[in-house]
Enzyme design. Structure first.
Site, short mmCIF file in Angstrom:
data_model
loop_
_atom_site.label_atom_id
_atom_site.label_comp_id
_atom_site.label_asym_id
_atom_site.label_seq_id
_atom_site.Cartn_x
_atom_site.Cartn_y
_atom_site.Cartn_z
N GLY A 169 0.82 -1.21 0.00
CA GLY A 169 0.00 0.00 0.00
C GLY A 169 0.84 1.25 0.00
O GLY A 169 0.34 2.35 -0.20
N ALA A 223 12.01 1.82 -0.34
CA ALA A 223 11.93 2.76 -1.47
C ALA A 223 13.31 3.23 -1.89
O ALA A 223 13.65 3.22 -3.08
CB ALA A 223 11.04 3.95 -1.11
N GLN A 234 1.44 8.49 2.97
CA GLN A 234 2.19 7.78 4.01
C GLN A 234 2.23 8.59 5.31
O GLN A 234 2.03 8.07 6.40
CB GLN A 234 3.63 7.53 3.54
CG GLN A 234 3.77 6.42 2.54
CD GLN A 234 3.46 5.09 3.16
OE1 GLN A 234 4.11 4.65 4.10
NE2 GLN A 234 2.43 4.44 2.66
N LYS A 278 15.01 10.03 1.71
CA LYS A 278 15.16 9.35 3.01
C LYS A 278 13.87 8.58 3.27
O LYS A 278 12.91 8.67 2.50
CB LYS A 278 15.43 10.36 4.12
CG LYS A 278 16.69 11.19 3.86
CD LYS A 278 17.18 11.95 5.10
CE LYS A 278 16.52 13.31 5.25
NZ LYS A 278 17.16 14.12 6.33
N GLY A 279 13.82 7.81 4.35
CA GLY A 279 12.65 6.98 4.65
C GLY A 279 11.43 7.82 4.97
O GLY A 279 11.53 8.90 5.57
N GLY A 334 8.01 5.91 5.36
CA GLY A 334 6.88 5.09 5.82
C GLY A 334 6.58 5.16 7.30
O GLY A 334 5.43 5.00 7.70
N GLU A 335 7.58 5.38 8.13
CA GLU A 335 7.35 5.27 9.57
C GLU A 335 7.41 6.59 10.32
O GLU A 335 6.77 6.75 11.36
CB GLU A 335 8.36 4.28 10.17
CG GLU A 335 8.10 2.87 9.70
CD GLU A 335 9.23 1.94 10.05
OE1 GLU A 335 9.11 1.23 11.04
OE2 GLU A 335 10.24 1.92 9.31
N1 MCN Z 1 8.47 7.45 -0.81
C1 MCN Z 1 8.77 8.50 -1.68
N2 MCN Z 1 9.93 9.22 -1.50
C2 MCN Z 1 10.82 8.86 -0.56
C3 MCN Z 1 10.57 7.75 0.29
C4 MCN Z 1 9.38 7.05 0.12
O1 MCN Z 1 7.97 8.78 -2.57
N3 MCN Z 1 11.93 9.56 -0.39
C5 MCN Z 1 7.13 6.82 -0.85
C6 MCN Z 1 6.99 5.71 -1.87
O2 MCN Z 1 5.68 5.69 -2.37
C7 MCN Z 1 7.26 4.48 -1.04
C8 MCN Z 1 6.68 4.84 0.31
O3 MCN Z 1 6.85 6.27 0.40
O4 MCN Z 1 6.63 3.34 -1.59
C9 MCN Z 1 7.35 4.18 1.52
O5 MCN Z 1 8.73 4.16 1.36
P1 MCN Z 1 9.76 3.80 2.55
O6 MCN Z 1 9.76 4.87 3.54
O7 MCN Z 1 11.04 3.40 1.92
O8 MCN Z 1 9.11 2.52 3.27
P2 MCN Z 1 9.06 1.02 2.72
O9 MCN Z 1 8.77 1.01 1.29
O10 MCN Z 1 10.22 0.25 3.25
O11 MCN Z 1 7.71 0.51 3.40
C10 MCN Z 1 7.69 0.06 4.71
C11 MCN Z 1 7.15 1.11 5.67
C12 MCN Z 1 7.03 0.52 7.02
S1 MCN Z 1 8.46 -0.02 7.70
C13 MCN Z 1 5.80 0.38 7.63
S2 MCN Z 1 5.74 -0.26 9.20
C14 MCN Z 1 4.61 0.80 6.95
C15 MCN Z 1 4.86 1.80 5.92
O12 MCN Z 1 5.90 1.58 5.15
N4 MCN Z 1 3.57 -0.03 6.78
C16 MCN Z 1 2.59 0.30 5.88
N5 MCN Z 1 3.79 2.29 5.29
C17 MCN Z 1 2.69 1.51 5.13
N6 MCN Z 1 1.70 1.87 4.28
C18 MCN Z 1 0.65 1.04 4.09
N7 MCN Z 1 -0.31 1.40 3.24
N8 MCN Z 1 0.55 -0.15 4.75
C19 MCN Z 1 1.48 -0.54 5.63
O13 MCN Z 1 1.39 -1.71 6.23
MO1 MOS Z 2 7.96 -1.43 9.61
S1 MOS Z 2 7.45 -1.64 11.60
O1 MOS Z 2 9.70 -1.55 9.93
O2 MOS Z 2 7.57 -2.92 8.94
#
Ligand code: MCN
Ligand code: MOS
Length: 763
Positions: A472, A515, A663, A726-727, A729-730
């Site tokens: 998602g 990402a 996010q 940078k990250g 999602g969290e």
């Molecule tokens: N992104 C971006 N530009 C960046 C970084 C990220 O556009 N510089 C956007 C992208 O659309 C990317 C998203 O943000 O797909 C998330 O990127 P990132 O921060 O790298 O996280 P991950 O892809 O590793 O996803 C995991 C993270 C975690 S650890 C949890 S917990 C979480 C989260 O994402 N759980 C989620 N977001 C979630 N979102 C949904 N819908 N459902 C979950 O369970």
């Molecule tokens: Mo996120 S709690 O690191 O899947």
């Protein structure tokens, strides 16, 4: 595996990195066209249902399955008597204990709600009925219900989490202004919309698992090691996931039960974990306790931070929920001390839940900072800016990028912070007390290698292929954008294929690292594919561009041509036809040169061995945010509503701002739930999770969520990732709960230090 049909959304620029392309798989999900793990049609399915313990601690003396086996359609009952022949798998870092059997249905009960038996039937209904008839005889032992149980004690000190510099005790003792308090957070749960479960199918010694997964390669390895199979004999399929939030990163005991049952029966087995069973089949966020002592000068310069944290863990694994994760890096301080303990109780081992560590950590330090601001009679925004950390005092390294000052000032501006009156209970709207509060948040940048494949097909379509997943957060979408930009092909010509361990290896969608990692791999692969196309166009004897005198070609808008207009501009299908190629396939990864062996690659994709932490390098790298919350508290009833949130973020460059804003909002919404509602309740008599359903374990609904304004103040950070992001999602959840708790204090004059902020605590 599903090939994504990409469509045009908005303008052409939306399809490039940084564009606001809508989610590719969004329509499929909301129209029911996306096939989730448990919906795969598999012939000859049998259905497994778990039987869970009803005591906190003890031994299963006997299981009487006779009545269950007599139910029509029941095929098998698995109990601790059955030797499933499994071995313990490696941990996240790839360390594996030798010769240690793995018992997914153990005889020793260490928590209430532990799986101890399973019934397999022709239909799920038959298996459910039979599961109720399984009689378990226990020898019960006294259990420790939770961290507040008198038997729990102080727990164990985690030496590796102790952090200290300067002399915090002395500086605190000498500080003219001091605050010290204990902050508490309860057990919290993932409650993703899609519950856990799987279908497992054997073909000889090949195992296929359809299971929602944040990490197809990591879970592939879990299953392979349990069953003693070569890693390539296991295939994990997970193209769509209804949320994971940290709960779907590793294979769990129920998965072993289903796969073992399938092997024993010689039939595919589906196991759907029920919503109540989801509360104990894996761990939620651990309950935490932390004491924070801050010492400051009279004009608000921090002199010392002393942090003492503790969290619940299980009796069999020391899981640290690092309440000291954010404390050392948010502010400038010369004297610091942090220690963390884990307190074993009879619970399933807690796990990572969005923003693990950083989240409860920010609750402590950010509440404490506002307490200090009130003690000083100082504006909490001013206090934070005054103690701004010019570098990382813990590692001594400079920040790669840190726009937290901009987040604080621009967030304050957008929120209207300057209109605040300082005194508690000084702002109201009729019978509603109005309060404003701030909470800062942070999340480390984790860097990991990944691989990717680009396939250019004869019809001109381009496939981006990776074993990464999209639960998602937007992976499908940003990878199409990345490939479009690097390859010079419009995004509507690109298909993205994800979610299968047979595909090129990828970092976990965890720790907000996917990402940055996977866009880096796809960018590299797409650039290599473009170079290969150009090389063929220049050199292949059949290429119409060969003898035109052009020595440089570009690919743009899906056409390959010389910059000077020498020769024709060929579309990809035209070039492929001329070359007589049906496909061009390019695979690349971002592992170092000396780690390209198959063994190194397998280890990289299926363990955390090659993940780099935020200070492994010359810089300290983190995402940052500042949340501004407004609450309205009913003076008579004590009900709290969050009426407005403004949050400003530094997450570096944004690959797709639309995804990112979603996010951030998602994290903030979870933070509102954490602040106001979420609390796992434990029955002190038997360690049972009482509110193990979404009727009683409350999460926010639309009507609980106000307007949320999100602002990006980030700048590209090329230390953090190939494309400068940078990250994301969290970090959004981190700091929300303290912003709300601080606003509630401002509204009411009542400081609540234990979440959630329920009305009983305010009256
Ligand atoms: N992104 C971006 N530009 C960046 C970084 C990220 O556009 N510089 C956007 C992208 O659309 C990317 C998203 O943000 O797909 C998330 O990127 P990132 O921060 O790298 O996280 P991950 O892809 O590793 O996803 C995991 C993270 C975690 S650890 C949890 S917990 C979480 C989260 O994402 N759980 C989620 N977001 C979630 N979102 C949904 N819908 N459902 C979950 O369970
Ligand atoms: Mo996120 S709690 O690191 O899947």
């Amino acid at each position: 595996m599903t090939i994504m049909e990409t469509r045009k959304h908005g303008s052409a620029a939306d399809g490039l990195v940084g564009g606001r392309l809508s989610r590719f798989e969004g329509d499929l999900k909301v129209t029911g066209a996306a096939t989730y793990a448990l919906e795969y049609p598999v012939d000859g399915l049998a259905h497994a249902v778990l039987v869970q313990s009803t005591i906190a601690a003890g031994t299963v003396v006997a299981v009487d399955a006779s009545q269950a086996l007599a139910v029509p359609g029941v095929l098998m009952v698995l109990t601790p008597e059955d030797d499933l022949g499994l071995m313990t798998a490696s941990d996240w870092y790839g360390n594996r204990p030798e010769n240690q059997p793995f018992l997914p249905l153990p005889r020793e009960v260490t928590y209430n709600g532990q799986s101890i038996a399973a019934v397999v039937g022709e239909s799920r209904e038959q298996a459910i009925e039979a599961a109720k008839l399984v009689r378990v005889i226990y020898e019960e032992k006294p259990g420790i219900a939770d961290i507040d149980d008198a038997k729990a004690g102080k727990g164990k000190l985690m030496d590796n989490l102790s952090v200290a510099w300067g002399d915090a005790e002395a500086a605190f003792a000498a500080a003219p202004v001091r605050v010290e308090a204990e902050y508490r957070t309860p057990r919290e749960y993932h409650v993703a919309m899609e519950p856990h479960g799987l279908t497992a199918k054997w073909d000889g010694d090949q195992l296929t698992v359809w299971e929602p997964s944040q990490w197809t390669h990591g879970m592939q390895r879990n299953y392979a090691e349990w069953f003693g199979l070569p890693i390539e004999n296991v295939r994990m399929i997970s193209p769509f996931i209804g949320g994971g939030f940290g709960s779907k990163g590793v294979a769990l005991p129920y998965g072993a039960v289903a796969a073992a049952a399938a092997r024993k029966l010689g039939r595919p087995v589906k196991l759907a974990v029920t919503r109540p069973q989801n509360f104990t089949s894996y761990g939620g966020r651990a309950a935490t306790r932390q004491t924070i002592a801050l010492g400051a000068t009279e004009d608000g310069v921090l002199q010392a931070i002393i942090h003492r944290g503790a969290n619940e863990t299980s009796t069999y694994t020391d899981y640290p929920e690092q309440t000291g994760a954010a404390t050392p890096i948010l502010y400038k301080v010369e004297n610091f001390s942090s220690q963390s303990r884990v307190v074993p109780v009879n619970t399933v081992t807690p796990g990572a839940l969005r923003g693990p560590g950083k989240n409860p950590s920010a609750f402590g330090i950010e509440c404490a900072m506002e307490e200090l601001a009130y003690k000083l009679g100082m504006d909490p925004l001013e206090l934070r800016l005054k103690n701004y950390a010019d570098h990382d005092y813990q590692s001594g390294k400079p920040w790669s990028t840190r726009q937290l000052r901009e987040a604080l000032t621009q967030g304050a501006e957008a929120f209207g912070w300057s209109r605040r009156s300082h005194e508690p209970r000084s702002m109201r709207d009729g019978r509603q007390l109005v309060g404003w509060g701030i909470g800062c948040g942070t999340f480390p940048v984790l860097r990991a290698p990944s691989a990717a494949m680009i396939r250019i097909l004869a019809n001109g379509r381009v496939e981006v292929v990776s074993g990464a997943i999209d639960m998602g957060q937007g992976t499908y979408t940003i990878l199409a954008q990345t490939a479009s930009e690097a390859l010079g092909v419009p995004v509507d010509q690109i298909d993205v294929v994800l979610g299968d361990s047979r595909l090129p290896g990828s970092a976990i969608a965890g720790g907000s690292m996917l990402a940055g990692s996977i866009t880096g791999a796809v960018h590299k692969t797409a650039a290599a594919a473009r170079d290969e196309l150009i090389g063929l166009a220049l050199n292949d004897p059949n290429s119409p561009l060969r003898d035109t005198g052009a020595n440089t070609l570009t690919v743009s808008n899906g056409r390959i041509a010389s910059e000077l207009g020498q020769g024709p501009a060929l579309s990809l299908p035209e070039l492929m036809a001329a070359l007589g190629r049906t496909e061009i396939e390019v695979v690349r990864n971002t592992l170092p040169e000396d780690a390209q062996s198959l063994t190194d690659q397998n280890a990289a994709w299926s363990s955390m061995a090659r993940v780099q932490g935020p200070t492994m390098g010359d810089y300290s790298m983190h995402s940052w945010c500042a949340h501004f919350a407004e609450v309205r508290v009913d003076e008579d009833f004590g009900t709290v509503r969050v009426s407005r949130i403004v949050s400003a973020f530094d997450c570096g460059r944004l690959y797709n701002p639309k995804m990112v804003e979603s996010q951030w909002r998602g994290g903030i919404i979870m933070g509102i739930g954490q602040a106001l509602f979420e609390e796992g309740l434990v029955d002190g008599r038997n360690g049972r999770t009482i509110n193990n359903n979404v009727g009683d374990y409350l999460v926010p609904t639309n009507s609980d969520i106000p307007h949320i304004q999100v602002i990006s103040v980030g700048v590209p950070d090329h230390q953090a990732s190939a494309l400068g992001g940078k990250g994301v999602g969290e970090v959004g959840i981190v700091g929300v709960a303290p912003a709300i708790a601080n606003a509630v204090f401002h509204a009411t004059g009542k400081r609540v230090r234990d979440l959630p902020l329920t009305l009983d605590k305010l009256l």
